[in-house]
Design a protein around this motif. Structure first.
Motif, mmCIF file in Angstrom:
data_model
loop_
_atom_site.group_PDB
_atom_site.id
_atom_site.type_symbol
_atom_site.label_atom_id
_atom_site.label_comp_id
_atom_site.label_asym_id
_atom_site.label_seq_id
_atom_site.Cartn_x
_atom_site.Cartn_y
_atom_site.Cartn_z
ATOM 1 N N UNK A 126 45.658 -75.209 -33.250
ATOM 2 C CA UNK A 126 45.988 -75.458 -34.654
ATOM 3 C C UNK A 126 45.798 -76.929 -35.025
ATOM 4 N N UNK A 127 46.306 -77.813 -34.193
ATOM 5 C CA UNK A 127 46.164 -79.250 -34.465
ATOM 6 C C UNK A 127 44.691 -79.654 -34.459
ATOM 7 N N UNK A 166 42.058 -77.845 -35.103
ATOM 8 C CA UNK A 166 41.384 -77.324 -36.289
ATOM 9 C C UNK A 166 41.817 -78.051 -37.560
ATOM 10 N N UNK A 167 43.078 -78.415 -37.648
ATOM 11 C CA UNK A 167 43.537 -79.206 -38.805
ATOM 12 C C UNK A 167 42.795 -80.538 -38.874
ATOM 13 N N UNK A 168 42.648 -81.194 -37.736
ATOM 14 C CA UNK A 168 41.916 -82.461 -37.692
ATOM 15 C C UNK A 168 40.447 -82.235 -38.071
ATOM 16 N N UNK A 169 39.812 -81.203 -37.520
ATOM 17 C CA UNK A 169 38.406 -80.927 -37.802
ATOM 18 C C UNK A 169 38.175 -80.617 -39.282
ATOM 19 N N UNK A 212 43.482 -62.806 -36.727
ATOM 20 C CA UNK A 212 44.434 -63.749 -36.131
ATOM 21 C C UNK A 212 45.507 -63.040 -35.326
ATOM 22 N N UNK A 213 46.001 -61.927 -35.847
ATOM 23 C CA UNK A 213 47.004 -61.141 -35.118
ATOM 24 C C UNK A 213 46.398 -60.609 -33.820
ATOM 25 N N UNK A 214 45.166 -60.108 -33.902
ATOM 26 C CA UNK A 214 44.489 -59.608 -32.699
ATOM 27 C C UNK A 214 44.278 -60.735 -31.686
ATOM 28 N N UNK A 215 43.910 -61.921 -32.175
ATOM 29 C CA UNK A 215 43.735 -63.067 -31.277
ATOM 30 C C UNK A 215 45.046 -63.407 -30.582
ATOM 31 N N UNK A 216 46.122 -63.467 -31.345
ATOM 32 C CA UNK A 216 47.428 -63.772 -30.754
ATOM 33 C C UNK A 216 47.826 -62.749 -29.706
ATOM 34 N N UNK A 260 52.056 -70.297 -26.674
ATOM 35 C CA UNK A 260 52.483 -71.091 -27.831
ATOM 36 C C UNK A 260 51.925 -72.508 -27.765
ATOM 37 N N UNK A 261 51.998 -73.130 -26.608
ATOM 38 C CA UNK A 261 51.473 -74.494 -26.451
ATOM 39 C C UNK A 261 49.969 -74.499 -26.729
#
Length: 142
Positions: free
Chosen positions: A44-45, A47-50, A75-79, A37-38
């Motif tokens: 996520x942060x 990529x949001x900035x990029x 995304x599900x597969x990545x998770x 999760x971390x």
């Protein structure tokens, strides 16, 4: 001269190697799901900035339902992959977990042939076979 994709792929490999070492060291004292999760929150942060910094929120292309569905499934597969990877790191040595994780190279080749109709030549299959053999050598108990 190698194409641009080779540079990006080599950088990906270097970052993946760093990821394995940092993930093993960083998740030693916490639950592997929390560690995932971390890590995911940081991705996520970043990529949001990029995407914000490069102005890619707006695009002339509108993604189709199929495109969005495939990306959601990816995304599900990545998770799922990351959850399994952190659990493997918690239970095993990174020098053994990471190479076995790279069995994905073999699976990608097989899936690309089956699902994307890609064609691999004898030299490419030989390389894939060597990767598979290497994983087996590393995974087998001494």
């Amino acid at each position: 001269m190698a194409g641009e994709w080779v540079v990006w792929a080599l950088l990906s490999a270097a970052f993946a190697a760093a990821t394995a070492i940092l993930a093993k060291a960083g998740s030693a004292a916490i639950d592997p799901d929390l560690a995932t999760l971390i890590r995911t929150a940081v991705v996520l942060v970043c990529l949001l900035v990029l995407v914000t910094a490069t102005g890619k929120w707006t695009t002339s292309e509108t993604p189709s339902t199929r495109t969005v569905t495939l990306l959601v499934l990816s995304g599900i597969a990545t998770g799922a992959s990351w959850l399994c990877y952190f659990r493997a790191l918690k239970a095993g040595e990174v020098s053994k977990v990471a190479p076995v994780d790279k069995l994905s190279v073999v699976l990608v080749a097989v899936f690309a042939v089956v699902f994307l109709r890609e064609r691999l030549n004898a030299r490419e299959w030989t390389g894939i076979g060597l990767v598979a053999a290497g994983v087996l050598v590393l995974a087998l108990k001494r």
